[in-house]
Design an enzyme around this catalytic site. Structure first.
Site, PDB file in Angstrom:
ATOM      1  N   ASP A 126      29.573 -26.316  89.105  1.00 24.79           N
ATOM      2  CA  ASP A 126      29.570 -27.637  88.489  1.00 24.79           C
ATOM      3  C   ASP A 126      31.004 -28.179  88.449  1.00 24.79           C
ATOM      4  OD1 ASP A 126      28.117 -29.704  86.885  1.00 24.79           O
ATOM      5  OD2 ASP A 126      29.525 -29.046  85.348  1.00 24.79           O
TER       6      ASP A 126
ATOM      7  N   GLU B 238      30.263 -29.100  93.402  1.00 28.25           N
ATOM      8  CA  GLU B 238      30.582 -30.526  93.349  1.00 28.25           C
ATOM      9  C   GLU B 238      32.080 -30.700  93.589  1.00 28.25           C
ATOM     10  OE1 GLU B 238      27.596 -32.632  90.269  1.00 28.25           O
ATOM     11  OE2 GLU B 238      28.958 -31.190  89.352  1.00 28.25           O
TER      12      GLU B 238
END
Length: 900
Positions: free
Chosen positions: A539, A576
């Site tokens: 993340d 990400e």
């Protein structure tokens, strides 16, 4: 309209730190900075004494307060190396002098123009500022001056670092000018380098456990230990090693004992020595709601399911063969009546082979799906683990109309107390989440997690974990702050004045600091070796240093079947790679972003292909902006936001170029003929001012058109396609959109239910929207469109767009439509895995074999033709001379002539 009325309010608050935000009409508005200037961040106030009163004005902000002014108002100095402190000094400082102050008992105070209490030493300004090495290591501090720490201080630095610290500046006349606190991460990394090689947390040798905690600034640490079955905690003193690690050796009777640490440590946020009771940052097992750590031995036979040591992994020839299905543990089974009731929403649902969900996963695996990506499954801060305390909506949700506000009101009322959350608020990084276990109070969660992995592997699927090392749910002295109560001010990333950065939504961590990097790597290695996890999705990976990710990749590569039970080189990393916040544009380090990771083999999500296929971007105010698969130019929806025909044509041609680059692995150096007829590289194609192509190898791109974030693909197409579009054509466009990831070079990524027309009733952010809006139906009867207006906090701005759509019964697919979409998705998977030509694996082969023969300004609008030529270079598929793929997004049939 016009100037708002002035309002003024007073707050009387107890001791603590406070952050004030401004709400307009019930919704959080802009963040307001000092003196009413928008965008300056929220207002931070601290009440260090007794109850105090702040008077607040919405234009001028803090008007007055009766706070006793602390000596240390902020922490603007940075101790970067044992001999140097960095400080941003004013240019007009001739004749100023500087002193370092320290106190073990927080006795520093101000009396007139002097600082009293504690001990002090002079600091001298180093000519030339910070040395080149420190400027490189701390680029955001490159303009700081360097204050030299005397040798007498350096000799007692370990003791000094455990107390209150301040730097004071004095004017030429000797009067006190400023006092500021000191940030310590740099010097802690310098002084305690030996800790980087220590094994922390529970350690078992010869059947006896040890506990180790890195707490270099602590004045004292005890462990509070309660044997299994006892509620009485025994206090045991720990000893401190020179590397800042506190440890204690136990006996065999400590197995599965409950424990926590009592850490006596100075906390800059309160300017007091605190006695913190805190769980182990390296916890491997936990009691209910993470109240205590459990001293578990993961090698114990009782925690290993039958056959665990012989688990067979589905093999992939190379990462580019990966087709990943992103799934939430609770979503998977909570509404599946074919799962035993006690297993619903838990790890064990993945062991129920005859359930609808497992039948569906096996069907996908037979078609070519090979990996399940699980949203966070480590210990989560926001989910109540005691099932008897979990709340459910009190109303009959199914009784309300499809565009009603009632459903979201009922769901929102219990959102903070129900059993659902995506889980991007990690409490303990290396222990499984307890709410997904049938018994959260003990080691059942550890064994059941392993059974889940085993069940998915037996279904032909590898397992990826979603991990969140970029932030914690809290910091400072908050109850759910763990790292910051063990080593205050170290694990969190701080701004120039010592406040915790929150650009990730929560309290950011600092993986640029050695021991936070170590925690991340140690945690991942534990999941890989102890739970046989096959990959990790990071993340907000761009908030982490590229160097840390490369170091992790190297550590995984060293894992072998013979020694560790897993092949570390087969473990895939992706995440990400977004570029934003205080670290943006490599402000603090070279980030793990899309462009920077080229050549590392680490994948990042391709927002270029996503936006070109869907249309617009995830944060558009108007959701009706069209793209390649949603009717741009070829089937306009009539919304002025899309521009006139000429603008739509130009935008569609650009989107087709972006998609071509994505189909070719999003390679920055891939060359093809663009919309203008020019021969360009992938990096030459514009994406909102950035290059479209950014990878050096196909495995470095995750091609996707939907994920858990933002609207599902079905919901996005509902917004963007003309409302009169038939359901048959909506299914076709869903399949077409999925085909751009399924038939691309690189890694193909699918959101769970994308193959089933999954809807979240247009919810753009369902992280806390409960089971009602996040439901998955593996019986193929229902796609959950029309379950009411989605929750107000994240969706109200678009309710006016939503209401007529949700109320339109023609936009809700039937079971037949869902089954048709599922069959078409299966065919895409079968095609993808039918030939190595969709997995070329290197940039050179992609350039050699992949082309888009019908390009230039006269190409057919809404049609992309891709050729994969196996007559050039190595013969990868002896059955074929190559492939031609035609992506037809227009409403008309098309004929395309491909020579050769």
């Amino acid at each position: 309209p016009g100037e708002p009325e002035v309002f003024r309010a007073s707050f009387t608050v107890p001791v603590g730190a406070y952050e004030f935000k401004v709400a307009l009409n019930g919704s959080w508005a802009e963040n307001y900075g000092a003196n009413g200037v928008p965008g300056g961040g929220n207002i931070a106030l601290t009440a260090p004494g007794g109850a105090v009163t702040f008077t607040y004005d919405h234009r001028t902000h803090l008007v007055s307060d009766d706070t006793p002014k602390p000596l240390i108002a902020d922490s603007a100095a940075q101790w970067l190396r044992r001999d140097l402190i960095g400080l941003d000094l004013p240019s007009d400082r001739a004749g100023f002098s500087y002193r370092l102050y320290w106190s073990a008992d927080t006795s520093l105070a101000r009396e007139g123009d002097t600082v009293t209490g504690g001990t002090s030493a002079p600091l001298t300004v180093r000519e030339g500022g910070l040395p080149a090495g420190l400027r490189k290591r701390f680029p955001h501090l490159a303009d700081y001056e360097a204050l030299v720490v005397p040798k007498t201080v350096r000799r007692q630095i370990a003791t000094i670092l455990t107390g209150q610290l301040a730097v004071a500046s004095f004017r030429p006349d000797g009067s006190l000018a400023t006092v500021t606190g000191i940030q310590l991460p740099g010097v802690l990394d310098d002084v305690y380098q030996g800790a980087r090689t220590r094994t922390l947390g529970p350690v078992w040798r010869d059947g006896r456990p040890s506990l180790r905690l890195w707490a270099p600034t602590a004045q004292h640490v005890d462990v509070l230990m309660a044997p299994v079955g006892s509620a009485t905690e025994r206090r045991i003193a720990m000893t401190r090693d020179d590397d800042g690690v506190w440890q204690v050796r136990g006996d065999r009777g400590w197995r599965n004992a409950r424990y926590r640490f009592a850490v006596t440590v100075y906390a800059p946020t309160t300017q007091k020595v605190e006695n913190n009771l805190v769980t182990d940052p390296y916890s491997l097992a936990l009691t209910t709601d993470s109240a205590r750590s459990i001293l578990v031995n993961l090698d114990a036979a009782a925690l290993k399911p039958s056959g665990w040591n012989r688990v067979r992994k589905p093999t992939l020839p190379k990462p580019e063969y990966s087709t990943i299905y992103e799934l939430h543990v609770r979503d998977f089974s909570i509404s599946d009546r074919t799962v035993p009731k006690s297993h619903r929403g838990t790890y064990l649902a993945f062991t129920d082979r005859t359930s609808n969900g497992m039948r569906h996963l096996r069907k996908l695996a037979r078609s070519g799906l090979n990996t399940v990506h699980l949203l966070p499954v480590n210990d989560i801060a926001s989910i109540e683990e005691d099932k008897s305390k979990q709340e459910s909506p009190a109303c009959d949700l199914a009784s309300y109309p499809p565009a009603s506000e009632q459903q979201q009101a009922c769901v929102t009322e219990v959102a903070a107390k129900d059993a659902f959350n995506w889980g991007y608020d990690p409490l303990h990084y290396t222990a499984p989440e307890g709410s997904y276990s049938t018994n959260p109070n003990g080691t059942a969660r550890n064994r059941q997690f392993r059974r889940m992995v085993q069940g998915l592997n037996q279904a032909g699927l590898r397992v990826v974990m979603d991990v969140v090392y970029n932030h914690t749910p809290a910091s400072g002295q908050a109850d759910k702050s763990i790292l910051d109560r063990v080593v205050p001010g170290y694990y969190q990333r701080l701004n120039a004045t010592g406040q915790v950065e929150t650009s990730s939504c929560c309290s950011n961590t600092a993986t640029e600091h050695a021991m936070m990097e170590k925690l991340m790597i140690d945690s991942v290695l534990t999941w890989a070796t102890e739970y046989k996890v096959d990959g990790f999705r990071f993340d907000l990976m761009g908030h982490q240093p590229k160097a840390a990710m490369v170091k992790l990749r190297q550590a995984l590569n060293r894992l072998t079947m013979a020694r560790d039970g897993v092949d570390g080189k087969a473990i895939y990393l992706y995440g990400e790679g977004w570029n934003f916040g205080e670290v943006a544009n490599n402000a603090r380090f070279v980030q793990a972003t899309q462009s920077e990771l080229a050549g590392t083999g680490i994948g990042t999500f391709n927002d270029r292909l996503r936006d070109a296929v869907r249309g617009g971007g995830p944060f558009d105010g108007n959701p009706r902006i069209q793209g390649f698969a949603s009717g741009q130019f070829t089937d306009p929806n009539g919304d002025p936001v899309n521009g006139d025909a000429a603008a739509q044509k130009a935008s569609l041609l650009l989107n087709q170029d972006r998609i071509k680059v994505g189909l070719a692995g999003n390679l920055k150096d891939f060359r093809f003929v663009d919309r203008t007829g020019a021969r360009v590289s992938g990096a030459d194609v514009d994406y909102n001012g950035a290059p479209t192509g950014y990878t050096a190898d196909p495995q470095e791109v995750i091609n996707y058109v939907e994920a858990h974030d933002n609207e599902t693909l079905f919901d996005a197409l509902t917004y963007k396609l003309p409302e009169v579009t038939s359901m048959r054509d909506r299914v076709r466009m869903q399949t077409l959109a999925l085909s751009t990831t399924a038939l691309s070079q690189g890694v193909s990524f699918w959101h769970a239910g994308g193959d089933l027309l999954r809807s979240k009733s247009l919810d753009r952010n369902s992280y806390d929207s409960g089971d009602w809006f996040n439901a998955l139906d593996f019986s193929y009867r229902e796609n959950t469109f029309g379950r009411g207006l989605p929750p107000k906090p994240d969706n109200q701005a678009k309710w006016d767009y939503m209401k007529p759509l949700l109320a339109n019964p023609a936009l809700k697919p039937s079971g037949g439509d869902i089954r048709s979409a599922s069959r078409q998705a299966d065919v895409l998977l079968q095609i993808r895995q039918s030939t190595p030509l969709f997995h070329l694996g290197t940039a050179a082969r992609v350039q050699q074999k992949v082309s888009f023969p019908i390009g230039g300004p006269n190409q057919t609008l809404g049609v992309i033709v891709m050729r994969i030529d196996d007559t050039v270079g190595a013969d990868l598929d002896p059955r074929l001379k190559g492939l031609v793929v035609v992506f037809n997004a227009s409403p008309e049939a098309t004929t395309q002539r491909v020579s050769g």
